[in-house]
Design an enzyme around this catalytic site. Structure first.
Site, PDB file in Angstrom:
ATOM      1  N   HIS A   9       0.868  -1.190   0.000  1.00  9.16           N
ATOM      2  CA  HIS A   9       0.000   0.000   0.000  1.00  9.16           C
ATOM      3  C   HIS A   9       0.898   1.232   0.000  1.00  9.16           C
ATOM      4  CE1 HIS A   9      -3.902   2.003   1.707  1.00  9.16           C
ATOM      5  NE2 HIS A   9      -3.162   2.872   1.014  1.00  9.16           N
ATOM      6  N   HIS A  11       1.380   4.793  -2.435  1.00  2.81           N
ATOM      7  CA  HIS A  11       1.032   5.654  -3.574  1.00  2.81           C
ATOM      8  C   HIS A  11       2.319   6.323  -4.042  1.00  2.81           C
ATOM      9  CE1 HIS A  11      -3.331   5.406  -2.598  1.00  2.81           C
ATOM     10  NE2 HIS A  11      -2.871   5.251  -1.370  1.00  2.81           N
ATOM     11  N   HIS A 189      -9.380   0.751  -1.675  1.00  3.11           N
ATOM     12  CA  HIS A 189      -9.400   1.360  -0.353  1.00  3.11           C
ATOM     13  C   HIS A 189     -10.839   1.240   0.167  1.00  3.11           C
ATOM     14  CE1 HIS A 189      -5.611   3.089  -1.517  1.00  3.11           C
ATOM     15  NE2 HIS A 189      -5.538   3.932  -0.503  1.00  3.11           N
ATOM     16  N   GLU A 192     -11.390   3.200   5.510  1.00  2.96           N
ATOM     17  CA  GLU A 192     -10.392   4.130   6.067  1.00  2.96           C
ATOM     18  C   GLU A 192     -11.173   5.196   6.827  1.00  2.96           C
ATOM     19  OE1 GLU A 192      -8.249   6.475   3.158  1.00  2.96           O
ATOM     20  OE2 GLU A 192      -6.670   7.040   4.582  1.00  2.96           O
ATOM     21  N   ASP A 270       1.724   3.972   2.853  1.00  3.97           N
ATOM     22  CA  ASP A 270       0.692   4.816   2.222  1.00  3.97           C
ATOM     23  C   ASP A 270       1.317   5.968   1.425  1.00  3.97           C
ATOM     24  OD1 ASP A 270      -1.922   5.293   1.520  1.00  3.97           O
ATOM     25  OD2 ASP A 270      -2.558   6.063   3.458  1.00  3.97           O
ATOM     26  N   ASP A 271       1.610   7.071   2.117  1.00  5.75           N
ATOM     27  CA  ASP A 271       2.188   8.259   1.464  1.00  5.75           C
ATOM     28  C   ASP A 271       3.359   8.726   2.322  1.00  5.75           C
ATOM     29  OD1 ASP A 271       0.047   8.856  -0.696  1.00  5.75           O
ATOM     30  OD2 ASP A 271      -1.100   8.564   1.141  1.00  5.75           O
TER      31      ASP A 271
HETATM   32  N1  HPA Z   1      -6.610   7.210   1.051  1.00  4.22           N
HETATM   33  C1  HPA Z   1      -7.281   7.531  -0.051  1.00  4.22           C
HETATM   34  N2  HPA Z   1      -6.702   8.069  -1.114  1.00  4.22           N
HETATM   35  C2  HPA Z   1      -5.392   8.267  -1.097  1.00  4.22           C
HETATM   36  C3  HPA Z   1      -4.649   7.938   0.011  1.00  4.22           C
HETATM   37  C4  HPA Z   1      -5.293   7.371   1.144  1.00  4.22           C
HETATM   38  O1  HPA Z   1      -4.717   7.041   2.187  1.00  4.22           O
HETATM   39  N3  HPA Z   1      -3.375   8.278  -0.293  1.00  4.22           N
HETATM   40  C5  HPA Z   1      -3.360   8.759  -1.555  1.00  4.22           C
HETATM   41  N4  HPA Z   1      -4.590   8.748  -2.046  1.00  4.22           N
HETATM   42 ZN    ZN Z   2      -3.775   4.720   0.413  1.00  4.63          ZN
END
Ligand code: HPA
Ligand code: ZN
Length: 319
Positions: A9, A11, A189, A192, A270-271
């Site tokens: 996971h 991006h 996703h 969340e 994630d990011d």
């Molecule tokens: N959630 C949804 N969209 C996203 C995320 C995330 O954590 N990171 C980059 N786009």
């Molecule tokens: Zn994500």
């Protein structure tokens, strides 16, 4: 030696570090509304998913050429290798680039060019997962799948990201069906910020084989039982959950309870440029904050390979 692990996971646009953002801005003659990297870093205080997404999309303005996407991927791979990543399944958001006039081919050729050198250069096998932006229309997602057809040899599957609440999985039924017919793997996703019902819908309607985040499954005991029974992997991102305020502090993260419940949990970044750490940093942080012992960390690393799209032989080699 960091534990060998797979990252599932991630991006790629979320690995854009401030230094690279400014370097690419200079290279492409793009002006960013921040004086320098220090001022930009001060903007990394988020209230929720949307407040992060606003900055995430804004900074993408610096990504324009094939070389930019290759440089972005290379920078991630260097960091990932140092943190024990042996395999990475990498999300990208083509709609966010196409909307700015950057062609699908520029994005995919740039990323896949860098990824093709990754095993040799960094010891990391890779796959690309194309995500649809769920706050864009279903028609736009279908047009994006169509635009990706010349590049499907380099795309293992599809995902669904961006603003979750109000954009349930069912909105994307048709494009997931079309992708399945093309032989693409499917993830999304879900859970969340959105309710547990979105997780159930992603499984039932979109046919996903892995759930990204899935954090809020813990509010639905029947769903947890199903996820455990079917060994549906969850790609959790604990540092992201804290920064986007899905949990108050890392010490409150439900990861230990989720593992105790028998869920197939993985830990991911994630990011990482925005949320304070790459995946090795995340392992370290959950060990410290949640008191996970070495055996639990090994279980998470093992899970990451089991949950990956690697075939069993490849999986054994990557470990
Ligand atoms: N959630 C949804 N969209 C996203 C995320 C995330 O954590 N990171 C980059 N786009
Ligand atoms: Zn994500």
């Amino acid at each position: 030696m960091p534990l060998p692990k797979a990252e599932l996971h991630l991006h790629i646009e979320g690995t854009l570090e401030p230094e690279l953002a400014f370097a690419l801005a200079a290279r492409n003659g793009v002006t960013l509304p921040y004086a320098d990297t220090e001022e930009l870093r001060k903007a990394y205080l988020f209230d929720d998913l949307q407040s992060f997404l606003n900055l995430y999309y804004e900074l993408m303005a610096v990504l324009r050429t094939e070389q930019d996407f290759a440089d972005l991927a290379d920078a991630y791979l260097v960091r990932a290798a140092a943190q024990g990543v042996r395999h990475a399944e990498i999300f990208f958001d083509p709609q966010a680039h196409i909307a700015r006039g950057v062609a699908m081919g520029t994005v995919v050729e740039g990323l896949s060019g860098a990824l093709a050198r990754s095993e040799e250069t960094h010891g990391i096998s890779t796959q690309l997962i194309m995500c649809f932006l769920r706050d864009e229309s279903a028609e736009s997602a279908m047009a994006t799948l169509e635009a990706a057809k010349p590049y499907l040899d380099r795309i293992v599957g599809i995902g669904l990201d961006s603003a979750e609440v109000g954009h349930p999985p069912v909105k994307f039924r048709a494009v997931y069906e079309a992708a399945a017919a093309l032989g693409l793997r499917r993830v999304a996703h879900a859970g969340e910020e959105g309710p547990p019902a979105y997780i159930t819908e992603a499984l039932d309607v979109l046919g996903v084989e892995r759930v990204d985040h899935g954090l809020r499954c813990m509010e639905d005991a029947d769903l947890v039982e199903r996820l455990v029974r079917d060994r549906v992997p969850l790609t959790l991102c604990p540092l992201s959950n804290v920064r986007l305020r899905a949990v108050d502090v890392l010490e409150d993260h439900p990861l230990p309870a989720m593992m105790d419940a028998g869920l197939l949990c993985t830990v991911n970044s994630d990011d990482p440029a925005y949320f304070g750490g790459y995946v090795g940093d995340t392992f370290h942080a959950v060990r410290e904050a949640l008191g996970l012992d070495q055996e639990r960390l090994r279980e998470l690393a093992r899970n990451s390979f089991e949950a990956s799209f690697l075939e069993h032989d490849e999986e054994r080699r990557a470990r």
